[in-house]
Enzyme design. Sequence first.
Site, PDB file in Angstrom:
ATOM      1  N   HIS A   1       0.931  -1.132   0.066  1.00 20.59           N
ATOM      2  CA  HIS A   1       0.027  -0.102   0.017  1.00 20.59           C
ATOM      3  C   HIS A   1       0.998   1.265   0.003  1.00 20.59           C
ATOM      4  CE1 HIS A   1      -2.646   2.966   1.958  1.00 20.59           C
ATOM      5  NE2 HIS A   1      -3.807   2.111   1.510  1.00 20.59           N
TER       6      HIS A   1
ATOM      7  N   ASP B   1       3.060  -4.142   8.136  1.00 20.20           N
ATOM      8  CA  ASP B   1       2.006  -3.484   8.059  1.00 20.20           C
ATOM      9  C   ASP B   1       0.811  -4.288   8.103  1.00 20.20           C
ATOM     10  OD1 ASP B   1      -0.284  -2.394   6.994  1.00 20.20           O
ATOM     11  OD2 ASP B   1       0.467  -1.654   5.026  1.00 20.20           O
TER      12      ASP B   1
ATOM     13  N   GLN C   1      -4.431  -4.875   7.177  1.00 17.05           N
ATOM     14  CA  GLN C   1      -5.292  -5.864   6.631  1.00 17.05           C
ATOM     15  C   GLN C   1      -5.529  -7.153   7.092  1.00 17.05           C
ATOM     16  OE1 GLN C   1      -7.728  -4.977   4.507  1.00 17.05           O
ATOM     17  NE2 GLN C   1      -7.155  -2.912   3.878  1.00 17.05           N
TER      18      GLN C   1
ATOM     19  N   LYS D   1     -10.162  -0.691  10.516  1.00 18.41           N
ATOM     20  CA  LYS D   1     -10.417  -1.904   9.758  1.00 18.41           C
ATOM     21  C   LYS D   1     -10.716  -3.301  10.566  1.00 18.41           C
ATOM     22  CE  LYS D   1      -7.532   0.005   6.281  1.00 18.41           C
ATOM     23  NZ  LYS D   1      -8.130   0.446   5.002  1.00 18.41           N
TER      24      LYS D   1
ATOM     25  N   CYS E   1      -4.667   2.548  -3.598  1.00 14.32           N
ATOM     26  CA  CYS E   1      -3.580   2.862  -2.955  1.00 14.32           C
ATOM     27  C   CYS E   1      -2.645   1.960  -3.147  1.00 14.32           C
ATOM     28  CB  CYS E   1      -3.946   3.382  -1.658  1.00 14.32           C
ATOM     29  SG  CYS E   1      -5.064   4.922  -1.044  1.00 14.32           S
TER      30      CYS E   1
END
Lengths: 148, 415
Positions: B131, B208, B211, B234, B372
């Site tokens: 991302h 990261d 997600q 999220k 993104c």
Amino acid sequence: MDLKDLYRDVIVDHNRNPRNFGKLEPADARADGHNPLCGDRLTVYAKLDGEQISDVKFEGSGCAISVASASLLTEAVKGKTRAEVQALFDDVHALLTQHDANVDLSKLGKLAALSGVREFPARVKCASLCWHTLNAALDSQAEPVSTE
Amino acid sequence: MSANLRPVTGFDVEAIRRDFPILHQQVNGKPLVYLDNAASSQHPRSVIEAISSYYERDHANVHRGVHALSQRATDAFEGARDVIRRFINAADTKEIIYTRGTTEAVNLVAQSFLRPTLKAGDEVLISALEHHANIVPWQLVCEQTGAKLKVIPIDDRGVVDFAAFEKLIGPQTKLLALAHVSNALGTIVPVAKYIAVAKRHGVPVLLDGAQAIPHTRVDVRALDCDFYCFSAHKMLGPTGFGVLYGRKALLEKMPPWQGGGDMILTVTFEKSTFNQLPWKFEAGTPHIAGAVGLAAAIEYLEGIGMDRIAAYEHELLTYATERLSKIPGLRIVGTAPEKAAVISFVFDDIHPHDIGTIVDTEGVAIRTGHHCAMPVMDFFKIPATARASFSFYNTFEEIDRLAAALEHTRRVLGG
């Protein structure tokens, strides 16, 4: 909100079979339009005879609204002067953005098919990209245009 | 295949859906089908009530007042830190830094951990799946220091090339920053084997997790990563709030990132001394209700169980993959063997924005665009995709609704 207002037969047709599609070389004016969030990308070419647009073409890829709008634009501006194009642009812009637009639809011809776009505010930038790109070409602007 | 013939893991999705007020509405005259969960998830009533109850009864500024409300607000704010610590199995609440989200967490590490020591010739290693939030902060710090950003390639399934990674990592690598799960394609990156190699090279690792954390159990100590970043919104929590987990030994050595109130112990015009962890990195009045909301979201997720959530979402993914694959002209982009419940796709030559608009008129919310992740789109040579991303409150019937809306899309555009 009726989908058929947005994807009218004229729009669907001009998306599937865009008119005046391709390069125009040599061109007296050209500019790039790019809406990076959408991925719409097009180039508008024009040949000028004094103040008059004698020929115009576009190429690129994008959503149905942006492609159909560009195709309709090429048909509408061919043979027109810069002042006439500006007046047309003002009318189209009003049509795309204002519910109470005081626009004489009969003067717009097929461009009137874009009137459904104003019900879908997120898509106004798609329909207007080609117009801003044509303006940039006529103004000899080097930087790509965006309507995002 | 009829939806109700699917074997489901004894998962009472209808009961779960009753907890989410927003799901029960009509959009364009049709029942809402919300399939944009990778962009932002929705909130169960318990999260909404925790936030409103905080504002109705407990709100005051934290860490300052001696009065009752300030004490209650501080207790809620710091209590949330321990809920989060347990959820990701961190060793110490000092390792839980509150941020505005994943993006700010990555920027914090770029500017506070890397920038003071990074120099020309050094490298930061990321993958081609990232991302923008896990690309641009590293580009900025590389520009500031003369270091280089290196990118591990992906293959045409959207799988990160492990062999290429082993060649790219070396003594010049100062950080490996990887998505745990790709937002654009859903690829689950097998981060454990990347971390093992990085450890052999003495390279710190940032994940990261934006997600990954809504969909799978995350144990930062089992992963053995140095930094783990995620966003509350999220995972059923509010926007504007997130977490940087950092290994305490590293965080202690890092200088403050932003200056202001809360992050100091003493201030004179000559010099200030800084607060201890975690407050050293939390300048200014924080998003107190954000912490309260995230803690309530975690409690809700744990009430269902992350393993059950993962199992049910996997069934949704399997069904949706089968169902959408049967639509002529539809091509799924991102076919990694291990995926989270995300399906990115292109459909004939229909532009994704037309798909998004048309399925919306059928009540179906999906994402369209580059997500993104422009380098991912460039790799697949497409300007954009349509993306359906599922959560445990979605149903098999909703996948059928998506499929029907896609068939409708083709009819509208004269295909």
